[in-house]
Write a protein that holds these residues in place. Sequence first.
Motif, PDB file in Angstrom:
ATOM      1  N   GLU A  50       0.827  -1.206   0.000  1.00  0.00           N
ATOM      2  CA  GLU A  50       0.000   0.000   0.000  1.00  0.00           C
ATOM      3  C   GLU A  50       0.860   1.255   0.000  1.00  0.00           C
ATOM      4  O   GLU A  50       0.578   2.215  -0.711  1.00  0.00           O
ATOM      5  CB  GLU A  50      -0.939  -0.003   1.211  1.00  0.00           C
ATOM      6  N   LEU A  51       1.935   1.260   0.784  1.00  0.00           N
ATOM      7  CA  LEU A  51       2.827   2.421   0.811  1.00  0.00           C
ATOM      8  C   LEU A  51       3.464   2.635  -0.561  1.00  0.00           C
ATOM      9  O   LEU A  51       3.502   3.762  -1.062  1.00  0.00           O
ATOM     10  CB  LEU A  51       3.921   2.251   1.864  1.00  0.00           C
ATOM     11  N   GLN A  52       3.944   1.571  -1.180  1.00  0.00           N
ATOM     12  CA  GLN A  52       4.560   1.714  -2.498  1.00  0.00           C
ATOM     13  C   GLN A  52       3.540   2.235  -3.509  1.00  0.00           C
ATOM     14  O   GLN A  52       3.841   3.114  -4.313  1.00  0.00           O
ATOM     15  CB  GLN A  52       5.149   0.390  -2.971  1.00  0.00           C
ATOM     16  N   ARG A  53       2.316   1.749  -3.449  1.00  0.00           N
ATOM     17  CA  ARG A  53       1.270   2.216  -4.354  1.00  0.00           C
ATOM     18  C   ARG A  53       1.015   3.713  -4.142  1.00  0.00           C
ATOM     19  O   ARG A  53       0.924   4.479  -5.107  1.00  0.00           O
ATOM     20  CB  ARG A  53      -0.027   1.431  -4.129  1.00  0.00           C
ATOM     21  N   ARG A  54       0.947   4.148  -2.883  1.00  0.00           N
ATOM     22  CA  ARG A  54       0.696   5.561  -2.579  1.00  0.00           C
ATOM     23  C   ARG A  54       1.825   6.453  -3.084  1.00  0.00           C
ATOM     24  O   ARG A  54       1.578   7.508  -3.669  1.00  0.00           O
ATOM     25  CB  ARG A  54       0.517   5.763  -1.084  1.00  0.00           C
ATOM     26  N   LEU A  55       3.065   6.025  -2.855  1.00  0.00           N
ATOM     27  CA  LEU A  55       4.201   6.822  -3.331  1.00  0.00           C
ATOM     28  C   LEU A  55       4.165   6.960  -4.850  1.00  0.00           C
ATOM     29  O   LEU A  55       4.388   8.047  -5.398  1.00  0.00           O
ATOM     30  CB  LEU A  55       5.520   6.198  -2.878  1.00  0.00           C
ATOM     31  N   LEU A  56       3.880   5.860  -5.549  1.00  0.00           N
ATOM     32  CA  LEU A  56       3.812   5.898  -7.010  1.00  0.00           C
ATOM     33  C   LEU A  56       2.671   6.790  -7.479  1.00  0.00           C
ATOM     34  O   LEU A  56       2.827   7.563  -8.430  1.00  0.00           O
ATOM     35  CB  LEU A  56       3.682   4.486  -7.574  1.00  0.00           C
ATOM     36  N   GLU A  57       1.529   6.727  -6.814  1.00  0.00           N
ATOM     37  CA  GLU A  57       0.397   7.569  -7.207  1.00  0.00           C
ATOM     38  C   GLU A  57       0.666   9.053  -6.956  1.00  0.00           C
ATOM     39  O   GLU A  57       0.169   9.901  -7.682  1.00  0.00           O
ATOM     40  CB  GLU A  57      -0.870   7.124  -6.478  1.00  0.00           C
ATOM     41  N   PHE A  58       1.451   9.373  -5.928  1.00  0.00           N
ATOM     42  CA  PHE A  58       1.844  10.758  -5.682  1.00  0.00           C
ATOM     43  C   PHE A  58       2.769  11.275  -6.770  1.00  0.00           C
ATOM     44  O   PHE A  58       2.922  12.472  -6.951  1.00  0.00           O
ATOM     45  CB  PHE A  58       2.561  10.904  -4.337  1.00  0.00           C
ATOM     46  N   GLY A  59       3.429  10.377  -7.493  1.00  0.00           N
ATOM     47  CA  GLY A  59       4.338  10.794  -8.554  1.00  0.00           C
ATOM     48  C   GLY A  59       5.792  10.476  -8.291  1.00  0.00           C
ATOM     49  O   GLY A  59       6.673  10.895  -9.050  1.00  0.00           O
ATOM     50  N   PHE A  60       6.067   9.738  -7.227  1.00  0.00           N
ATOM     51  CA  PHE A  60       7.441   9.320  -6.937  1.00  0.00           C
ATOM     52  C   PHE A  60       7.776   8.139  -7.855  1.00  0.00           C
ATOM     53  O   PHE A  60       7.655   6.978  -7.476  1.00  0.00           O
ATOM     54  CB  PHE A  60       7.598   8.926  -5.465  1.00  0.00           C
TER      55      PHE A  60
END
Length: 107
Positions: A50-60
């Motif tokens: 979930e953390l990796q998904r959130r970071l990717l969705e933020f644009g990281f």
Amino acid sequence: MNTHSPGAAISADLTEGVVVRLSDASVGDAGVIVEVRADAHYDHGVSVDELQRRLLEFGFVEGARVEVIHEGAIGRDPIAVRLDDMRIALRRRDAADVLFLLDRRGS
């Protein structure tokens, strides 16, 4: 420097042209993201996936430009970063999962 980072294999010397964790960066440090890799070293409050998904969705994402523009007064946490044309605040423990190639000074 953040002593809570689990990155033994990552260079802790913030000099030009090295890959560092975003959590170890200081105000003014900038570069290009080379990897986003969520680890289970911290209690993030969510699953690693979930953390990796959130970071990717933020644009990281790989290739995005990132610059640390502010850090909190207490424990240097949270940090604010410029990510391409956005500004995002995040906890250093979450920023530890973003690896970036530090720009040469003065470039």
